[in-house]
Write a protein that holds these residues in place. Structure first.
Motif, PDB file in Angstrom:
ATOM      1  N   ASN A 183       0.849  -1.201   0.000  1.00 11.21           N
ATOM      2  CA  ASN A 183       0.000   0.000   0.000  1.00 11.21           C
ATOM      3  C   ASN A 183       0.878   1.242   0.000  1.00 11.21           C
ATOM      4  N   ARG A 186      -7.066  -6.866  -3.402  1.00 15.03           N
ATOM      5  CA  ARG A 186      -5.902  -6.001  -3.342  1.00 15.03           C
ATOM      6  C   ARG A 186      -4.993  -6.212  -4.559  1.00 15.03           C
ATOM      7  N   LYS A 233      -6.506  -1.610  -0.374  1.00 14.87           N
ATOM      8  CA  LYS A 233      -6.668  -1.832   1.059  1.00 14.87           C
ATOM      9  C   LYS A 233      -5.987  -3.119   1.482  1.00 14.87           C
TER      10      LYS A 233
END
Length: 810
Positions: A116, A571, A565
């Motif tokens: 991320n 993801r 996320k």
């Protein structure tokens, strides 16, 4: 070019002035991002301040620039798909140069590659839309027809892109034809990107660094086509040590070598590929001949590139491509009184690009390109007959050469200017000299005492000037606005056409944005084709006083979502949904019954102009596209769906009514999956589905009544007699393309076995094309069945086709 150059000069001096007027509390950090080991420049690397939306991306040559408030220390992050993200902290009280080497990441590591990263520019944060890039490592893992990895066939699997006929590399983007795709290799235009009549493309994936497809919302720097831009860049070659890769397949082999010329300063790349179908077939042909005979087909490609780094401010690149297809048949009978023959055809592309990069300042980057592109097609036939005249032997010679082609010489100058993080400005100019040869004939016939040399060459000039700005007015808005002015000159005819461009994105919330774009495009070159499958007989011709430039307007809107996320099942995925509406004017097509042979007819070349064989019309295309894509990780691939409608209308075709072109497809689905089962085994598969092609086939067959008397003398026949063509059959075709072929669907599967040796890595690949042996329609024809009835019969070309290849790197 007087006013465009004046405009560029004003922008250039403004850029220098603005660069020198920065406030004392601001400074610029700039540099190049390259791959560690090879020092290959990386395109599109995200450079940003962690935790903020401030950032930029590297250009085509790996250069970036950011102007920021001065501070004691500055931390920048550098991230790129397939590479490890790194952060670098530097002192930032003055202009700073920071060059970065990124380390290729382990694609099996989800955390390393797709973590991320809150400041990275994602799909949802970019102003651009209708743009797709495919990592080269993905292209190499997707199963391919006969084991030959093909960039264009992978692009066919993307939404908004329709494929041509079975197995071909033809590309039809959002209702446009194959001539409406701008195919660029290192700044050079490739006019015919097909081998083997379209079953393979000319691009060798081993020599490529990046592939990008743009379907709409075109930046102003691109011009000259209506429907898409396919931009490819070749590798530069390793500056550190010698590397190589290659492969041996069923029909072709390839080898690529790259390495330093002067370590750390210059490098080279050489890549070649050739088929050996002609070699395999040679023993069979000679066994059946009563004399010396040879026939066959082959194609080959050669890519080469070298570069030299003169220091921080100057770099020089020289690259080129050359490829050719050749069909041939030669026979020399043992009897000297029989005819010797040598016939065939060949076609090929040649490109060359010389590029000079110059860094004027930390904010201003320039590139100057001298570009050459050449496409040729030739049919040849030679016959030599010997006859006995008394005690003497006399020889008659017949020789025919028919050729066509297009040759370009271009000069291009581009500037990238980075005044601050909110603006990335690009502007430039390009001029191209086109030489079209729609017909060149050399005829020699000693028996008929005919000797003829005739070349029909057309020379025209095409130019364009542009300016565009990628602007971030607020934290939520992203805008790419630009303007292009194009110019075309053919003899005394001049066309000046403005081309506004605009793309915008509004970030509704993190990782989600809505987008819209508008683009007006003009096209000054035309492709005449009555097959639609990219045969070498297709002719490139220019705009004239009678044939106006093609023009399109396209509106698109949609949304983009990034799934970042941590812990989410999705993801690493990106989702884009778009709708578009496009109109096209002055598109051209052959009149009914016309073909390229009428243009090249030796008996009428001086009487028939090619404009007499074409008709101009309009087109409409609209639809929606869905793409769910994952580029990295153990499991990667995409799901694409297209719902679209395309219609054409020509005053002299289909009685002036609208009709669906051949490659209009209502539904098109593609599913691509790549799974890294382990470091040693890779599985891959594709499944495609498409609505059948729109075709013109006979709906009914009629036979004229026999012995019908002639009653009207105005038709040229004498009254009291009978028509000489009684009892003939005729077909009723109805409206153009009113028949729909059966749906097309197919599944491919591949498995790769990797093994690392001490000095190299080898890969065995096994793949199956059309896994469940679907008999997809290739063409239809009328035939009589056993009951004497006339039926429409479907013909298929490719059943299940297994293949294997051996690949290696060192």
């Amino acid at each position: 070019m007087k006013y465009p150059l004046l405009f560029l000069s004003c922008l250039f001096f403004y850029s220098l002035f603005a660069n020198g007027q920065d406030p004392v509390n601001r400074a610029t950090i700039s540099g190049y991002v390259r791959e560690k080991g090879s020092q290959e420049a990386l395109i599109g690397v995200n450079v940003y301040l962690p935790g903020t939306a401030t950032g930029t991306t590297t250009n085509t040559y790996g250069f970036y620039s950011l102007t920021l408030p001065q501070q004691d220390s500055l931390t920048l992050a550098f991230s790129f798909v397939g590479y490890e993200t790194i952060q670098q902290t530097v002192s930032f009280r003055r202009n700073t140069e920071l060059n970065i080497l990124l380390i290729p990441g382990q694609l099996l590591s989800e955390v390393t590659v797709t973590g991320n990263r809150t400041g990275e520019e994602k799909v949802s944060e970019s102003a651009r839309m209708s743009t797709i890039d495919i990592p080269i490592h993905q292209i190499k893992k997707i199963p391919a027809f006969l084991g030959e990895k093909d960039v264009l066939k992978v692009l066919q699997l993307m939404p908004g892109v329709q494929k041509g006929s079975e197995g071909s590399t033809g590309i039809y983007v959002r209702g446009g034809g194959p001539d409406q795709n701008l195919v660029i290799l290192d700044d050079a235009v490739v006019y015919n990107a097909n081998h083997l009549f379209g079953f393979f493309s000319v691009f060798n994936g081993d020599a490529l660094k990046s592939v990008e497809l743009i379907k709409g919302g075109f930046p102003a720097r691109y011009g000259g086509r209506l429907s898409s831009v396919i931009e490819m860049n070749m590798k530069e070659g390793s500056k550190e040590k010698l590397h190589g890769e290659g492969g041996i397949g069923l029909i072709a082999s390839r080898l690529t070598l790259e390495g330093p010329i002067q370590k750390g300063k210059s490098s080279f790349l050489v890549s070649g590929r050739r088929t050996y179908l002609d070699v395999l077939a040679r023993p069979l042909i000679r066994a059946e001949s009563k004399g010396e005979a040879m026939a066959g087909y082959y194609f080959y490609d050669l890519n080469a590139k070298m570069n030299y780094d003169f220091g921080r401010k100057d770099k020089l690149y020289l690259s080129g491509y050359f490829g050719r297809d050749r069909f041939f048949a030669r026979e020399t009978p043992k009897d000297e009184l029989k005819t010797k023959t040598n016939t065939g055809l060949y076609w090929g592309n040649g490109t060359g690009t010389l590029r000079w990069n110059h860094l004027f300042s930390e904010k201003l980057f320039a590139n100057t390109s001298l570009i050459f592109s050449n496409y040729t097609f030739q049919i040849f036939a030679d016959e030599e007959s010997t006859r006995r005249n008394g005690s003497q032997l006399e020889t008659d010679t017949y020789r025919l050469r028919y050729s066509s082609g297009i040759q370009d010489i271009s000069l291009k100058y581009d500037l990238d200017y980075y005044p601050n993080p909110q603006h990335a400005v690009r502007f430039g100019v390009q001029t191209t000299h086109h030489k079209f040869t729609p017909s060149a004939i050399v005829l020699k016939d000693t028996e008929a005492e005919r000797f003829r040399t005739e070349v029909d060459a057309i020379r025209v000039q095409e130019s364009g000037i542009y300016a565009e700005d990628t602007w971030k007015p607020t934290s939520r808005w992203r805008v790419n606005a630009g303007f292009r002015l194009s110019h075309f000159q053919h003899k005394a005819v001049n066309y000046f056409r403005p081309e506004p461009r605009l793309s915008a994105a509004f970030v509704l919330k993190p990782d989600f944005s809505v987008k819209a774009s508008y683009a007006l495009m003009n096209q000054y070159v035309h492709l005449l084709s009555n097959t639609g499958i990219g045969l070498p007989t297709d002719l490139w011709l220019p705009t004239t006083d009678r044939i106006k430039p093609q023009q399109s307007e396209q509106l698109a809107a949609g949304f983009a979502k990034d799934f970042t996320k941590a812990g989410s099942l999705f993801r690493g995925l990106t989702l884009t949904v778009e709708g578009y509406y496009k109109t096209m004017k002055n598109i051209i097509n052959y009149r009914e019954g016309a073909s390229f042979l009428l243009i090249g007819n030796p008996e009428s070349a001086n009487e028939v102009r090619w404009e007499d064989n074409v008709t101009a019309g309009r087109g409409w295309s609209y639809g929606g596209e869905f793409l769910l894509q994952k580029k990295v990780g153990r499991f990667s691939g995409w799901l694409g769906y297209t719902l679209s409608w395309t219609q054409w209308q020509f005053p002299e075709l289909n009685f002036g009514k609208k009709f669906f072109p051949r490659y209009d497809r209502r539904h098109d689905i593609s599913l691509v999956g790549i799974y890294e089962l382990s470091p040693r085994i890779t599985l891959s598969g594709t499944w495609v589905y498409g609505t059948g092609n729109a075709l013109t086939v006979p709906l009914a067959t009629f036979t004229t009544r026999p012995h019908q008397p002639i009653t009207d003398p105005s038709n040229g026949f004498s009254p009291g007699g009978y028509f000489p063509f009684f009892g003939q059959t005729a077909n009723d075709y109805g409206e153009k393309n009113s028949f729909r072929a059966e749906p097309y669907h197919r599944m491919d599967f591949g498995i790769q076995f990797h093994k690392k040796k001490r000095h190299h890595e080898r890969t065995w690949e096994f793949s199956v094309y059309n896994l469940y042996n679907r008999r997809n329609p290739f063409f239809y024809a009328l035939q009589n069945n056993a009951a004497g009835q006339t039926v429409l019969k479907r013909y298929s070309v490719f059943p299940i086709v297994p293949s294997f290849s051996y690949n290696f790197t060192f």
